[in-house]
Design a protein around this motif. Structure first.
Motif, PDB file in Angstrom:
ATOM      1  N   LEU A   1       0.834  -1.220   0.000  1.00 12.78           N
ATOM      2  CA  LEU A   1       0.000   0.000   0.000  1.00 12.78           C
ATOM      3  C   LEU A   1       0.859   1.257   0.000  1.00 12.78           C
ATOM      4  O   LEU A   1       0.504   2.270  -0.616  1.00 12.78           O
ATOM      5  N   SER A   2       2.026   1.189   0.688  1.00  7.57           N
ATOM      6  CA  SER A   2       2.881   2.383   0.743  1.00  7.57           C
ATOM      7  C   SER A   2       3.448   2.695  -0.641  1.00  7.57           C
ATOM      8  O   SER A   2       3.592   3.860  -1.008  1.00  7.57           O
ATOM      9  N   LEU A   3       3.760   1.664  -1.416  1.00  9.99           N
ATOM     10  CA  LEU A   3       4.272   1.878  -2.782  1.00  9.99           C
ATOM     11  C   LEU A   3       3.160   2.425  -3.687  1.00  9.99           C
ATOM     12  O   LEU A   3       3.361   3.357  -4.473  1.00  9.99           O
ATOM     13  N   ILE A   4       1.976   1.827  -3.571  1.00  9.86           N
ATOM     14  CA  ILE A   4       0.824   2.258  -4.381  1.00  9.86           C
ATOM     15  C   ILE A   4       0.488   3.712  -4.042  1.00  9.86           C
ATOM     16  O   ILE A   4       0.298   4.553  -4.936  1.00  9.86           O
ATOM     17  N   SER A   5       0.425   4.028  -2.760  1.00 10.03           N
ATOM     18  CA  SER A   5       0.047   5.381  -2.322  1.00 10.03           C
ATOM     19  C   SER A   5       1.057   6.419  -2.800  1.00 10.03           C
ATOM     20  O   SER A   5       0.688   7.509  -3.233  1.00 10.03           O
TER      21      SER A   5
ATOM     22  N   GLN B   1       1.414  -1.721   9.860  1.00  9.33           N
ATOM     23  CA  GLN B   1       2.115  -0.497   9.453  1.00  9.33           C
ATOM     24  C   GLN B   1       3.213  -0.774   8.431  1.00  9.33           C
ATOM     25  O   GLN B   1       4.004  -1.707   8.629  1.00  9.33           O
ATOM     26  N   PRO B   2       3.304   0.041   7.395  1.00 11.68           N
ATOM     27  CA  PRO B   2       4.456  -0.091   6.486  1.00 11.68           C
ATOM     28  C   PRO B   2       5.724   0.308   7.231  1.00 11.68           C
ATOM     29  O   PRO B   2       5.664   1.035   8.224  1.00 11.68           O
ATOM     30  N   GLY B   3       6.857  -0.168   6.760  1.00  9.89           N
ATOM     31  CA  GLY B   3       8.130   0.189   7.392  1.00  9.89           C
ATOM     32  C   GLY B   3       9.215   0.202   6.340  1.00  9.89           C
ATOM     33  O   GLY B   3       8.924   0.264   5.132  1.00  9.89           O
ATOM     34  N   CYS B   4      10.478   0.103   6.803  1.00 14.02           N
ATOM     35  CA  CYS B   4      11.566   0.105   5.811  1.00 14.02           C
ATOM     36  C   CYS B   4      11.931  -1.323   5.420  1.00 14.02           C
ATOM     37  O   CYS B   4      12.911  -1.553   4.729  1.00 14.02           O
ATOM     38  N   GLY B   5      11.118  -2.297   5.841  1.00  9.61           N
ATOM     39  CA  GLY B   5      11.361  -3.707   5.513  1.00  9.61           C
ATOM     40  C   GLY B   5      11.070  -4.551   6.736  1.00  9.61           C
ATOM     41  O   GLY B   5      10.780  -4.013   7.794  1.00  9.61           O
ATOM     42  N   VAL B   6      11.131  -5.862   6.578  1.00  6.76           N
ATOM     43  CA  VAL B   6      10.871  -6.756   7.714  1.00  6.76           C
ATOM     44  C   VAL B   6      12.183  -7.412   8.131  1.00  6.76           C
ATOM     45  O   VAL B   6      12.853  -8.041   7.320  1.00  6.76           O
TER      46      VAL B   6
ATOM     47  N   ILE C   1       2.379 -16.400   0.092  1.00  7.02           N
ATOM     48  CA  ILE C   1       3.391 -16.325   1.149  1.00  7.02           C
ATOM     49  C   ILE C   1       4.757 -15.952   0.543  1.00  7.02           C
ATOM     50  O   ILE C   1       5.491 -15.128   1.075  1.00  7.02           O
ATOM     51  N   ARG C   2       5.064 -16.550  -0.631  1.00  3.45           N
ATOM     52  CA  ARG C   2       6.324 -16.201  -1.301  1.00  3.45           C
ATOM     53  C   ARG C   2       6.318 -14.729  -1.743  1.00  3.45           C
ATOM     54  O   ARG C   2       7.280 -13.992  -1.524  1.00  3.45           O
ATOM     55  N   THR C   3       5.206 -14.307  -2.338  1.00  6.01           N
ATOM     56  CA  THR C   3       5.139 -12.930  -2.840  1.00  6.01           C
ATOM     57  C   THR C   3       5.265 -11.934  -1.693  1.00  6.01           C
ATOM     58  O   THR C   3       5.925 -10.903  -1.826  1.00  6.01           O
ATOM     59  N   ALA C   4       4.652 -12.249  -0.562  1.00  5.73           N
ATOM     60  CA  ALA C   4       4.756 -11.363   0.605  1.00  5.73           C
ATOM     61  C   ALA C   4       6.213 -11.198   1.017  1.00  5.73           C
ATOM     62  O   ALA C   4       6.678 -10.098   1.300  1.00  5.73           O
ATOM     63  N   ARG C   5       6.956 -12.311   1.025  1.00 14.29           N
ATOM     64  CA  ARG C   5       8.384 -12.246   1.358  1.00 14.29           C
ATOM     65  C   ARG C   5       9.120 -11.323   0.371  1.00 14.29           C
ATOM     66  O   ARG C   5       9.964 -10.523   0.730  1.00 14.29           O
ATOM     67  N   GLU C   6       8.769 -11.481  -0.918  1.00 11.58           N
ATOM     68  CA  GLU C   6       9.451 -10.675  -1.937  1.00 11.58           C
ATOM     69  C   GLU C   6       9.114  -9.193  -1.788  1.00 11.58           C
ATOM     70  O   GLU C   6       9.976  -8.334  -1.921  1.00 11.58           O
ATOM     71  N   VAL C   7       7.830  -8.902  -1.497  1.00  6.60           N
ATOM     72  CA  VAL C   7       7.407  -7.497  -1.296  1.00  6.60           C
ATOM     73  C   VAL C   7       8.180  -6.899  -0.125  1.00  6.60           C
ATOM     74  O   VAL C   7       8.740  -5.806  -0.222  1.00  6.60           O
ATOM     75  N   ASN C   8       8.240  -7.630   0.983  1.00 11.77           N
ATOM     76  CA  ASN C   8       8.921  -7.095   2.174  1.00 11.77           C
ATOM     77  C   ASN C   8      10.435  -6.991   1.975  1.00 11.77           C
ATOM     78  O   ASN C   8      11.056  -6.047   2.448  1.00 11.77           O
ATOM     79  N   ASP C   9      11.012  -7.943   1.250  1.00  6.66           N
ATOM     80  CA  ASP C   9      12.464  -7.891   1.005  1.00  6.66           C
ATOM     81  C   ASP C   9      12.839  -6.750   0.060  1.00  6.66           C
ATOM     82  O   ASP C   9      13.974  -6.280   0.068  1.00  6.66           O
ATOM     83  N   TYR C  10      11.899  -6.328  -0.784  1.00  5.84           N
ATOM     84  CA  TYR C  10      12.179  -5.239  -1.725  1.00  5.84           C
ATOM     85  C   TYR C  10      12.130  -3.864  -1.047  1.00  5.84           C
ATOM     86  O   TYR C  10      12.747  -2.906  -1.519  1.00  5.84           O
TER      87      TYR C  10
END
Ligand code: SAJ
Length: 425
Positions: A235-239, A263-268, A291-300
């Motif tokens: 959502l933070s990227l979209i916004s 909350q969005p952050g600078c990564g997980v 689950i894989r995509t979530a990891r990729e979103v957070n790692d990016y």
């Protein structure tokens, strides 16, 4: 048995962030505990009544347990009634789980096992690990009878179970006692014996299931959180793209009675949420797509924040400033707010990458530490006030409570990359 407790000697294998507090809790209830770790420094420190990790209240409990003779550490396993394994389960390259520590722990206790003992795996583990551990134990001790399909409980010499920890770093002591605990025995008799052992200090509910479900439950809890943080990060990227304030957006959406966005952050970061979901993906790559995509979103996300910092510097250079004359401040380095733990921290990752490429003067702020880690020793650690007064560009990476006092100044500053939402501090 000297008291009403149903176990008198426990051995905890692995004296880290989970193992040591667990050992200390048993010892505080007057169970004799032998803590085992391959790290001689950890063993020596504990035997002096001190601790080698940072966790509130733990130092006092360990000191009392060692002084009163209920806790002792050793590098070699010794006989006990119950063995709790709390060793790391990291992954190797390409996110493949590394079970070598579990195997080494199982094989190290095998020679001292005797009829009537219990082995409990606590380490966060891929589904099937407890069954795998059983095979290693069976191979090492063919003379003992382990749980197997159709065997009568009375014929079994060694009970085996999987019982994951679910404690939050910083609140480990309270959560060890109060959290509900999942008990996944390889048989109902194994679960019953494991429950007797945890009842020594657990006040939460004991929830019975089989070992595979217990393994998956632990992974599911952390994957749930990872997916939900990924939703917020996406959502933070979209916004950002649509020129919307994501913090206001989430606050508004969360007024809906059935919406609760994280909350969005600078990564997980940390050692759990960024790792455990991969154990699910590794076992079931075809099914675990979300689950894989979530990891990729957070790692990016750290990469995205870094690009924003770079862009702010480039914008100043475009106005004619020499890059070397620009000062950048990065606020927060730990893996989450209000702790001093820098391991697996996305904020530290951003700082390292930026430091390696920039010609700007870089100021780092982390109110929870006094010195920077060795790899960053050449960088400058300053107070948040100094950083703000000098910086041309500010990256707010972690929402430490110390930063709440500088909200107004940050809001006035023209070049702030706010990865965490200053109003949340
Ligand atoms: N984070 C966000 N946004 C949020 C919440 C967290 O970006 O809204 C980030 C944090 O900044 C941090 C990371 O996620 O980088 C993980 O922090 P956390 O507080 O969510 O979790 P951990 O890693 O400290 O502890 C988790 C807990 N699991 C769950 O809450 C489901 C804890 O109960 C587990 O015992 C622990 O993992 C573990 O050992 O597995």
């Amino acid at each position: 048995m000297p008291n009403r407790l149903k176990v008198s000697t426990v051995s905890v294998i692995g004296l880290g962030y989970i193992g040591l507090p667990t050992a200390a809790m048993f010892a505080s209830r007057k169970v004799k505990v032998i803590g085992v770790d391959i790290n001689q420094h950890a063993v020596d420190t504990i035997n002096q009544g001190q601790i080698h990790i940072v966790e509130p209240e733990l130092d006092v409990i360990v000191h009392a347990a060692v002084t009163e003779g209920f806790l002792r550490a050793s590098t070699k396993p010794e006989p006990a009634e119950a063995f709790l394994i709390a060793v790391p389960t990291p992954f190797k390259g390409d996110h493949v789980p590394d079970l070598s520590y579990v195997r080494a722990a199982a094989e190290s206790i095998a020679p001292v096992l005797k009829k009537g003992d219990m082995v409990i795996l606590e380490s966060t583990s891929p589904v099937g690990t407890t069954e795998q551990m059983l095979q290693w134990l069976v191979a090492a001790r063919p003379d003992l009878r382990f749980p197997e399909e159709g065997a009568l409980a009375s014929d079994i010499d060694i009970n085996v179970a999987y019982c994951p920890e679910r404690v939050l770093p910083g609140q480990v002591i309270r959560e060890l006692v109060q959290n509900d605990r999942i008990i996944g025995g390889l048989s109902p008799a194994c679960s019953k014996r494991a429950a007797d052992i945890y009842r020594v200090f657990v006040e939460g509910e004991l929830l019975f299931t089989n070992a595979r479900t217990a393994e998956m439950a632990k992974l599911t809890e952390n994957a749930f959180r990872d997916v939900n943080i990924a939703f917020a990060n996406e959502l933070s990227l979209i916004s950002d793209n649509l020129d919307i304030n994501v913090w206001e957006l989430i606050k508004l959406a969360n007024h809906h009675p059935r919406v609760n966005i994280l909350q969005p952050g600078c990564g997980v970061g940390g050692h759990c949420i960024a790792v455990d979901p991969w154990f699910i993906v590794d076992k079931t790559p075809e099914q675990a797509r979300l689950i894989r995509t979530a990891r990729e979103v957070n790692d990016y996300k750290p990469q995205w924040v870094l690009e924003k910092v770079r862009a702010a510097v480039d914008a100043l250079v475009a106005t004619g400033r020499d890059e070397a004359s620009i000062t950048v401040a990065l606020l927060g380095l730990s893996f989450k707010p209000n702790i001093d733990d820098l391991r697996e921290s996305p904020a530290l990752q951003i700082a390292k990458l930026f430091a390696a490429e920039t010609r700007t003067s870089l100021l780092l702020v982390e109110p929870n530490i006094d010195t920077l880690p060795t790899a960053m020793a050449s960088q400058t650690l300053v107070s948040v006030e100094d950083a703000i007064s000098q910086a041309d560009v500010i990256g707010l990476l972690v929402n430490h409570r110390e930063f709440s006092g500088i909200k107004a100044k940050l809001k006035q500053h023209t070049r702030v990359i706010d990865a965490v939402g200053i109003d949340n501090a």
